[in-house]
Design an enzyme around this catalytic site. Structure first.
Site, mmCIF file in Angstrom:
data_model
loop_
_atom_site.group_PDB
_atom_site.id
_atom_site.type_symbol
_atom_site.label_atom_id
_atom_site.label_comp_id
_atom_site.label_asym_id
_atom_site.label_seq_id
_atom_site.Cartn_x
_atom_site.Cartn_y
_atom_site.Cartn_z
ATOM 1 N N ALA A 72 1.403 -7.839 -4.037
ATOM 2 C CA ALA A 72 2.050 -8.893 -3.516
ATOM 3 C C ALA A 72 0.929 -9.661 -2.479
ATOM 4 C CB ALA A 72 3.096 -8.342 -2.163
ATOM 5 N N SER A 81 1.012 -3.322 1.367
ATOM 6 C CA SER A 81 1.527 -4.377 0.660
ATOM 7 C C SER A 81 2.727 -3.933 -0.246
ATOM 8 C CB SER A 81 0.537 -5.004 -0.278
ATOM 9 O OG SER A 81 0.243 -4.472 -1.486
ATOM 10 N N ASP A 82 3.694 -4.940 -0.701
ATOM 11 C CA ASP A 82 4.306 -4.341 -1.840
ATOM 12 C C ASP A 82 3.418 -4.549 -3.015
ATOM 13 O OD1 ASP A 82 6.517 -3.751 -3.491
ATOM 14 O OD2 ASP A 82 7.820 -4.814 -2.341
ATOM 15 N N TYR A 83 4.027 -4.000 -4.057
ATOM 16 C CA TYR A 83 2.930 -4.013 -5.434
ATOM 17 C C TYR A 83 2.581 -5.417 -5.681
ATOM 18 C CZ TYR A 83 3.327 1.112 -6.593
ATOM 19 O OH TYR A 83 3.248 2.141 -6.850
#
Length: 696
Positions: free
Chosen positions: A197, A193-195
């Site tokens: 997200a 995941s992106d931070y």
């Protein structure tokens, strides 16, 4: 190893957009500058240096390359990308993946391509905004660099984007993460995941009702790992498992992918690092040499009325502008200095970062950029007392108090060098970088007023733009005698700028993105369709040309090149074969230089409308004054396909036009060939051909 039940070593990840985001690590030019070199091998060397530094410090996953194709420079993260063209982005991206992962992961680092997918096509150029991409455009442009990284580069990890596509957030998009990435491409690595997200599926998108449902949806869609820490994948995921909303089999699948990475990285056999080796690996001289070589070749001379190069003994030089004597302004948004500023903001609890992070009040934070020279430092070392300095203004501050001193310095000098542009970062004081989107491409603050005041003195003006995106008004580009695009050139950038200004290095960077005249043209890119409004009844806008200020691939130097000959080797080829394109280039100037030869194709007979030009090959060549260079491109027909009416990749029989030149506008017709159908010979997608260069 010592604090957990099973003693399994951890994977530590790092941001590596312009080098390792850690103290004393080498700060390379930002990605948009690396793309301006048109030299994938240099990007491979950059990634190899990052690999060595990360392994020395005990980190094993790098959150790069950024494979977003970007055609809207309002978007703050334009600087982190390789530009507007899917082929150029793919070549740079594959090289980075290969350099970071190495020949064997036991000595390599996991590359994490991001942001999957279409993040750079956001609505209004705004961060985290939806991307409106029809299926064919999504596949042919935005998915293309990721597919090349997976199939050709052996990519080990992918990061999903913050945004949504057609109503579905990317972290919940099973069609992308499972069906396309794994099912169609055969990807076997991990999706991260992106931070924050995963929780954003609930808190930002309102796609999930709560954190538990966010965990269920994210894991179910194919997100294996939550970064930067377990949040939704902690207690909320446990509750989802207990409720039967997530299967243990899916959780085991995600865990097994991470464990496989750890085995491949050799962490079970060698979980610790040699601490004594870290000092010799961080910012080693060989890594700075790579950074300098990239910085030199990244600078794009956009315009030159003859004022450059500044010849030795030619008189006094007035150095003016907010980016002339500030090392911090040479660095990109994911450099260590920018990260420290984000920590300060988080500690002060301002904005989103303050909600994300908890920083102890007594933490000592050093924001210095000691050891990074400024443009003033480098020019003073070369010009001595012939250099006069006056900053004039700040990047964003509206004060004009410094104008009088700057104008006086310019009026008394033989030439004025204005170093202008952006300040990159993630905080409100930054004008470019993540979440620093802009509604104007004019210089921020009062810099445009400073340009007008200095130009009014009548002294020839050289504008050096240190920026994360194409910037500058009509006045700046029309009235300055020369314009040098320096992007965000990193810790060795000031040296490269000084060398180019003084003619010690011949500029050879080429634009990886079209340079708009203003935001009213956006999107402006070279690979538009025939019906893209550039040749309609009246052609131009009422108040502006439709053409960009500088076209994709453009860049000047201190010598001149011409294409003497360009021919297509065969008039008829079978589907599945390659066609050769022979090119002879001559340096017709009076000094050595470099040029980027670009090969474009056009398919005028396709059953789906095609772009007016598509980049399919390029080669950087060096030649002494008067020297000729021969090139041979091998262009596979499998590289010339597209997605047909049934959304299947197809290489159709028919005519292909080939153009060779030095930009998307400066090219010559090399010839035409016809692809003959062969039903017994299915054609697979090919991502690149070969280029051979020899001196004559």
């Amino acid at each position: 190893m010592t604090e957990t039940r099973l003693g399994i070593p951890a994977i530590v990840h790092e941001e590596v957009c312009s080098g390792v985001m850690a103290r004393e690590a080498t700060i390379f030019p930002q990605a948009i500058g690396v793309a301006s070199t048109w030299a994938p091998e240099l990007n491979r060397q950059l990634a190899d240096a990052v690999r060595a530094q990360m392994r020395a410090m005990g980190s094993h996953q790098g959150l790069s390359p950024v494979l977003d194709v970007v055609r809207d420079p309002r978007w703050g993260r334009t600087e982190e990308t390789y530009g507007e063209d899917p082929y150029l982005v793919s070549r740079m991206g594959v090289a980075f993946v290969q350099g970071l992962q190495g020949a064997d992961l036991t000595d390599g680092v996991l590359a994490t391509a991001k942001h999957f997918v279409g993040y750079g096509a956001s609505e209004g150029g705004l961060n985290w905004a939806p991307a409106h991409l029809p299926p064919r455009l999504l596949r042919e442009v935005y998915l293309y660099p990721f597919e090349a990284a997976v199939r050709e580069g052996g990519l080990k990890s992918v990061m999903a984007g913050y945004h949504e596509l057609d109503g579905v957030p990317c972290h919940a998009n099973q069609e992308l993460l499972a069906d396309v990435l794994r099912g169609q491409w055969g990807f076997t690595g991990s999706v991260v995941s992106d931070y924050f997200a995963v929780n954003d599926l609930h808190s930002y998108h309102h796609f999930a009702q709560d954190k538990q449902q966010a965990a269920t949806v994210g894991l179910g869609a194919g997100v294996d790992v939550e970064l930067p820490a377990t949040d939704a994948y902690a207690d909320a995921l446990t509750r989802a498992l207990d409720a039967g909303e997530v299967s243990e089999a899916r959780l085991d699948e995600a865990v097994s992918r991470v464990l496989r990475h750890k085995v491949e990285l050799g962490l079970f056999e060698n979980p610790y690092v040699d601490e004594d080796a870290v000092a010799t690996s961080a910012n080693a001289e060989r890594h700075r040499d790579v950074a300098l070589e990239i910085a030199r070749r990244s600078l794009v001379l956009l315009k030159n009325d003859g004022v450059l190069p500044l010849l030795a003994g030619a008189g006094t030089v007035a150095l003016i502008g907010p980016n002339a004597d500030d090392a911090r302004h040479l660095l990109g948004d994911y450099s260590f200095a920018a990260h420290i500023e984000a920590l300060v903001e988080a500690r002060n609890r301002r904005g989103l970062l303050g909600e994300m992070m908890t920083i102890p009040d007594d933490l000592e934070i050093d924001e210095s950029t000691d050891g990074v020279p400024t443009v003033r430092d480098e020019l003073a070392a070369r010009l001595g007392d012939r250099l006069r300095f006056a900053p004039g203004c700040d990047v964003l501050d509206p004060s004009t108090e410094g104008f009088a001193e700057a104008v006086a310095a310019a009026a008394a000098a033989d030439v004025a060098v204005l170093v202008l542009g952006d300040r990159s970062g993630l905080t409100p004081g930054a004008t470019t970088g993540e979440s620093r989107d802009r509604s104007s491409l004019d210089l921020p603050g009062v810099q445009e007023d400073l340009v007008r005041a200095v130009v009014a003195t009548g002294t020839p003006v050289v504008a050096v733009l240190v920026a994360g995106r194409p910037v500058g008004s009509d006045f700046l580009h029309d009235e300055c005698a020369a314009v040098l695009m320096a992007w965000l050139p990193g810790e060795t950038g000031a040296q490269a700028i000084a060398e180019v200004l003084l003619g010690e290095v011949n500029p050879s960077g080429r634009l990886p993105i079209s340079y708009p005249r203003g935001v009213g043209q956006i999107p402006v890119f070279y690979g538009h369709k025939v019906s893209g409004g550039r040749s309609h009844w009246h052609g131009d806008y009422v108040d502006s040309p439709v053409s960009p200020r500088y076209v994709f691939g453009h860049g000047l130097g201190y010598t001149s090149f011409v294409i003497e000959d360009a021919t297509v080797g065969s008039a008829d080829v079978r589907a599945g074969d390659s066609v050769g394109v022979e090119v002879t280039v001559a340096n017709t100037g009076d000094r050595a230089g470099e040029q980027v030869v670009q090969l474009y194709v056009r398919d005028p007979q396709a059953t789906i409308t095609r772009p007016v030009l598509e980049l399919k090959a390029f080669a950087r060549v060096e030649a002494a004054a008067g020297q000729r260079v021969a090139m041979r491109f091998a262009l596979p027909t499998g590289q010339l396909g597209f997605y047909d009416r049934s959304m299947a990749y197809a290489v159709e029989a028919g005519q292909i036009e080939v153009y060779v030149g030095f930009s998307a506008a400066d090219h010559t017709h090399a010839g035409t060939f016809v692809i003959s159908a062969d039903p017994d010979r299915p054609v697979s997608k090919v991502f690149t051909g070969t280029a051979e260069v020899r001196q004559l």
